[in-house]
Design a protein around this motif. Structure first.
Motif, short mmCIF file in Angstrom:
data_model
loop_
_atom_site.label_atom_id
_atom_site.label_comp_id
_atom_site.label_asym_id
_atom_site.label_seq_id
_atom_site.Cartn_x
_atom_site.Cartn_y
_atom_site.Cartn_z
N ALA A 4 10.05 0.20 -14.50
CA ALA A 4 8.74 -0.22 -13.99
C ALA A 4 8.90 -1.26 -12.89
CB ALA A 4 7.91 -0.78 -15.14
N MET A 5 7.91 -1.29 -12.02
CA MET A 5 7.78 -2.39 -11.05
C MET A 5 7.03 -3.51 -11.76
SD MET A 5 6.61 -0.13 -7.74
CE MET A 5 5.40 0.81 -8.68
N VAL A 6 7.58 -4.70 -11.77
CA VAL A 6 7.01 -5.80 -12.54
C VAL A 6 6.69 -6.97 -11.63
CG1 VAL A 6 7.32 -7.39 -14.46
CG2 VAL A 6 8.30 -5.09 -14.59
N LEU A 7 5.43 -7.41 -11.69
CA LEU A 7 5.02 -8.65 -11.05
C LEU A 7 4.95 -9.70 -12.14
CD1 LEU A 7 3.92 -6.34 -9.13
CD2 LEU A 7 2.26 -8.02 -8.34
N ARG A 8 5.85 -10.66 -12.09
CA ARG A 8 5.95 -11.65 -13.16
C ARG A 8 4.72 -12.54 -13.23
NH1 ARG A 8 9.42 -9.40 -16.50
NH2 ARG A 8 11.33 -8.77 -15.43
N GLN A 9 4.11 -12.78 -12.10
CA GLN A 9 2.88 -13.56 -12.06
C GLN A 9 1.93 -12.91 -11.07
OE1 GLN A 9 1.02 -15.85 -13.34
NE2 GLN A 9 2.39 -16.45 -14.99
N ILE A 10 0.70 -12.72 -11.46
CA ILE A 10 -0.26 -12.03 -10.61
C ILE A 10 -0.52 -12.80 -9.33
CG2 ILE A 10 -2.38 -13.05 -11.55
CD1 ILE A 10 -3.50 -10.13 -11.57
N ASP A 11 -0.25 -14.12 -9.35
CA ASP A 11 -0.42 -14.92 -8.13
C ASP A 11 0.55 -14.52 -7.03
OD1 ASP A 11 -2.40 -16.30 -9.42
OD2 ASP A 11 -1.13 -17.98 -10.02
N ASP A 12 1.67 -13.87 -7.41
CA ASP A 12 2.67 -13.44 -6.43
C ASP A 12 2.42 -12.03 -5.91
OD1 ASP A 12 3.95 -15.85 -6.95
OD2 ASP A 12 5.16 -14.98 -8.56
N ARG A 18 4.80 -6.37 -1.00
CA ARG A 18 5.31 -6.10 0.34
C ARG A 18 6.82 -6.23 0.43
NH1 ARG A 18 4.24 -9.53 3.81
NH2 ARG A 18 3.17 -11.14 2.61
N GLU A 19 7.33 -7.36 -0.04
CA GLU A 19 8.75 -7.67 0.20
C GLU A 19 9.69 -7.02 -0.81
OE1 GLU A 19 9.30 -11.85 0.60
OE2 GLU A 19 7.89 -12.03 2.28
N GLN A 20 9.24 -6.88 -2.06
CA GLN A 20 10.15 -6.33 -3.07
C GLN A 20 9.99 -4.83 -3.26
OE1 GLN A 20 10.34 -8.70 -6.64
NE2 GLN A 20 11.22 -7.05 -7.86
N GLY A 22 8.10 -2.72 -1.06
CA GLY A 22 7.94 -1.97 0.18
C GLY A 22 6.55 -1.47 0.50
N PHE A 23 5.51 -2.02 -0.14
CA PHE A 23 4.14 -1.64 0.20
C PHE A 23 3.85 -2.13 1.63
CE2 PHE A 23 4.07 -0.93 -4.16
CZ PHE A 23 2.84 -0.52 -4.64
N SER A 24 3.19 -1.30 2.42
CA SER A 24 2.71 -1.77 3.72
C SER A 24 1.34 -2.42 3.52
CB SER A 24 2.61 -0.61 4.71
OG SER A 24 1.67 0.36 4.25
N CYS A 25 1.02 -3.34 4.39
CA CYS A 25 -0.26 -4.05 4.27
C CYS A 25 -0.96 -4.04 5.61
CB CYS A 25 -0.03 -5.48 3.80
SG CYS A 25 -1.55 -6.44 3.61
N VAL A 26 -2.18 -3.52 5.62
CA VAL A 26 -2.99 -3.49 6.83
C VAL A 26 -4.15 -4.47 6.65
CG1 VAL A 26 -4.43 -2.07 8.33
CG2 VAL A 26 -2.40 -1.08 7.26
N LYS A 27 -4.21 -5.47 7.51
CA LYS A 27 -5.29 -6.43 7.47
C LYS A 27 -6.55 -5.79 8.05
CE LYS A 27 -2.80 -9.92 5.94
NZ LYS A 27 -3.04 -10.55 4.62
N GLU A 28 -7.66 -5.98 7.34
CA GLU A 28 -8.92 -5.44 7.78
C GLU A 28 -9.96 -6.55 7.77
OE1 GLU A 28 -9.30 -2.57 4.70
OE2 GLU A 28 -8.10 -1.05 5.73
N GLN A 32 -7.75 -6.48 2.91
CA GLN A 32 -6.52 -5.81 3.29
C GLN A 32 -6.31 -4.59 2.40
OE1 GLN A 32 -6.10 -9.35 2.40
NE2 GLN A 32 -6.20 -8.72 0.26
N THR A 33 -5.55 -3.63 2.91
CA THR A 33 -5.21 -2.42 2.16
C THR A 33 -3.69 -2.32 2.05
OG1 THR A 33 -7.19 -1.22 2.86
CG2 THR A 33 -5.32 0.09 2.10
N TYR A 34 -3.20 -2.18 0.81
CA TYR A 34 -1.78 -1.99 0.55
C TYR A 34 -1.53 -0.49 0.36
CZ TYR A 34 -1.90 -7.00 -0.45
OH TYR A 34 -2.07 -8.36 -0.38
#
Length: 326
Positions: A4-12, A18-20, A22-28, A32-34
């Motif tokens: 699984a992909m795990v985010l240890r804290q939702i604040d991160d 993006r960095e771990q 590889g989601f792309s992020c488009v600012k709107e 934003q859309t990931y």
């Protein structure tokens, strides 16, 4: 099976996606859309903040690996999530059942909450989350009481609200319109804001204000408040094939007399009148939606005979179902 992909804290959330992973992020505008990379799956997570008081997330994805998010000391203020397709696994500490299956929603007002949510792999997921904060939250009546108020001897209102429930057709349609709309971009923010406020306000009235303010005059019945609201929720979820009075009484651990008397006093309708009202209200919403024919709608709200459905609809709304199709 991949881990699984795990985010240890939702604040991160932003950095890790993006960095771990590889989601792309488009600012709107106001959000934003990931976009999910192909090696992980397909789809997107769109976060929109029409203003500083309202936020919404639209999640449409099919993952090759589960996505898990942990949270601790999270103050949700006032949030709701409706799962339109697939399921979302929630594990809130101290609350038994918080997983959302298709066509279920949860309401979240618990402060300093702790737990985990997971988007499973291998299935299409479509969900909408709404957030009311800042001035919207500050202006809500009974917000202090909602966080600490017991609803019955064992269950606090904040915990009760987390449990999955089925939205009525009108609310479900509103969630669906937020998830899928073809409005011109110049109109979308206003639509998002108005739709989110309408849903959040309706939920606050039904699940916070009503339970905390509706008084039962008979003191012998006041202790039955939690069971009576449970009965209302059961009827709302099972209006197509509602339980009988004896079955409903057993489900909420009340005798039939206390159930019928308390329900009428608290909600102003008998159990039958309440259920019939739900059927006809949902039927009207389905007719206005125009995706189903009248025979299908009759069956959807629990009628095998179209003429019986037409008669019941006319009695409540003063018109035939077909009148709404012109």
């Amino acid at each position: 099976m991949k881990s699984a992909m795990v985010l240890r804290q939702i604040d991160d959330y932003d950095i890790i996606l993006r960095e771990q992973f590889g989601f792309s992020c488009v600012k709107e505008k106001c959000g934003q859309t990931y976009r999910i990379p192909a090696d992980i799956g397909q789809g997107f997570i769109r976060n929109v903040f029409p203003n500083e008081d309202i936020g919404l997330s639209i999640m449409h994805m099919k993952l090759k690996r589960p996505l898990m998010m942990n949270y601790e000391d999270y103050d949700s203020k006032f949030e709701t999530t409706c799962c339109l397709k697939g399921r979302i696994v929630y594990n809130e500490t101290g609350v038994i059942d918080t997983q959302l299956s298709q066509n279920e929603m949860g309401i979240y007002i618990k402060q300093s909450s702790r737990g985990m949510m997971m988007f499973p792999s291998g299935e299409e997921i479509l969900a909408v989350s709404l957030l009311g904060q800042n001035r919207f939250w500050n202006n809500l009546p009974y917000k202090e009481e909602s966080v600490i108020q017991p609803l019955g001897e064992k269950s606090h209102l904040a915990n009760v609200l987390m449990r999955p429930r089925t939205p009525g057709v009108q609310l479900y349609n509103l969630f669906g319109q937020l998830a899928n709309n073809s409005l011109d971009p110049s109109l979308r923010l206003s639509f998002y804001e108005g739709g989110a406020k309408l849903i959040l306000s309706s939920l606050w009235q039904a699940y916070v204000i009503d339970p905390l303010t509706k008084n039962i005059k008979n003191t012998d019945l006041s202790a039955d408040r939690a069971a009576l609201f449970d009965a209302r929720d059961i009827l709302t979820e099972q209006y197509m094939k509602p339980p009988t009075i004896p079955e409903l009484a057993r489900m909420v651990a009340l005798n039939e007399y206390r159930l019928k008397r308390g329900f009428k006093e608290l909600f102003g309708k008998t159990v039958h009148e309440f259920t019939q009202g739900l059927k006809m209200s949902n039927a009207k919403a389905l007719l206005e939606n125009r995706e189903m024919n009248i025979s299908q709608i009759a069956y959807e709200v629990g009628y095998l005979n179209v003429s019986h459905f037409t008669r019941a609809f006319r009695k409540v709304h003063g018109m035939n179902p077909s009148d709404l199709r012109f």
